[in-house]
Enzyme design. Structure first.
Site, PDB file in Angstrom:
ATOM      1  N   CYS A   1       0.778  -1.473  -0.107  1.00 25.51           N
ATOM      2  CA  CYS A   1       0.869   0.142  -0.057  1.00 25.51           C
ATOM      3  C   CYS A   1       0.806   1.154  -0.127  1.00 25.51           C
ATOM      4  O   CYS A   1       2.072   0.996   1.000  1.00 25.51           O
ATOM      5  CB  CYS A   1      -0.710   0.079   1.377  1.00 25.51           C
ATOM      6  SG  CYS A   1      -1.991  -0.995   1.456  1.00 25.51           S
ATOM      7  N   ASP A   2       0.520   2.304  -0.622  1.00 22.42           N
ATOM      8  CA  ASP A   2       1.219   3.687  -0.557  1.00 22.42           C
ATOM      9  C   ASP A   2      -0.290   4.516  -0.493  1.00 22.42           C
ATOM     10  O   ASP A   2      -0.783   4.725  -0.886  1.00 22.42           O
ATOM     11  CB  ASP A   2       1.866   4.372  -1.339  1.00 22.42           C
ATOM     12  CG  ASP A   2       3.212   5.118  -1.542  1.00 22.42           C
ATOM     13  OD1 ASP A   2       3.486   5.246  -0.640  1.00 22.42           O
ATOM     14  OD2 ASP A   2       2.125   6.389  -1.503  1.00 22.42           O
ATOM     15  N   SER A   3      -0.239   5.559   0.606  1.00 18.66           N
ATOM     16  CA  SER A   3      -0.698   6.967   0.921  1.00 18.66           C
ATOM     17  C   SER A   3      -0.140   7.716   0.741  1.00 18.66           C
ATOM     18  O   SER A   3       0.743   8.297   1.059  1.00 18.66           O
ATOM     19  CB  SER A   3      -1.602   6.903   2.201  1.00 18.66           C
ATOM     20  OG  SER A   3      -2.345   5.294   2.613  1.00 18.66           O
TER      21      SER A   3
END
Length: 223
Positions: free
Chosen positions: A88-90
């Site tokens: 994931c990357d936010s």
């Protein structure tokens, strides 16, 4: 089924554990700046998805070769294990700019000047890689966007929040599940995505690679 979280985020780990999954954690060695530089004018969604993909692929390769941060977990896992890796990357899209972790108090303070009393769009890219016998057999990816409505902390509150160090190491300089939650008026969309991993989207992506969420629930999960 072995579930591997390709992230060092304690918030993502907490979301998964609360949802009945107790993953192995293997942190990727991806150079995020290099991944970003290799993209040609990406949209915000394309950028966070590309970063999530790079992390999942990096960890999938290491899991396949047995080169993980936890040698005990690798040694205890036979090569024939069916494994799913989630990366994931936010980042926060606000004022026409996509921002990640501020890193310093000055940058975090400037971010809050722009965010206070306004709204931003928190985007989290997700990538799922399924391995069987060490080989990739399926991939899926997607992005979840959630609108965050910020309150206006007083000067004293902001100074105190910045002094904790929490906003320096999180996307957008705030948390929903930590001290920053005091300064969030609400969210329009998926709160788990704001914390770092969207459960609804992850469930859909797992289904795309042939994995049913109940098969991942740990023995300690409520029944």
């Amino acid at each position: 089924m072995r579930f591997v979280l390709a992230s060092a985020s304690p918030a993502r780990l907490a979301v998964l554990r609360a949802a009945g999954v107790d993953p192995d954690v293997v942190v990727s060695g991806v150079d995020e700046e290099a991944v970003t530089a290799a993209l040609s004018d990406p949209t915000p969604a394309e950028l966070v998805t590309a970063l999530a993909r790079a992390k999942a692929e990096d960890v999938a390769g290491r899991v396949s070769s047995g080169d993980t941060a936890d040698p005990t977990a690798a040694a205890d896992t036979p090569a024939t294990t069916d494994t799913v890796v989630v990366g994931c990357d936010s980042m926060l899209f606000i004022g026409g700019e996509l921002v990640g972790k501020p890193g310093t108090v000055d940058v975090a303070r400037a971010r809050w000047r722009n965010m206070a009393g306004g709204t931003g769009e928190l985007l989290t890219g997700h990538a799922v890689v399924r391995l069987r016998n060490g080989d990739v057999v399926a991939r899926a990816e997607g992005t979840r966007a959630t609108t965050v409505r910020f309150s206006t902390p007083s000067a004293e509150e902001l100074d105190a929040y910045l002094a904790t160090g929490e906003p320096l190491a999180v996307a957008g300089a705030f948390t929903l599940d930590g001290l920053g939650g005091w300064f969030v008026e609400g969210v329009d969309g998926d709160p788990s995505s704001v914390i770092g991993i969207s459960l609804p989207l992850t469930r859909r992506l797992l289904a795309e690679v042939g994995v049913s969420v109940p098969h991942l629930w740990s023995e300690s999960a409520p029944r």
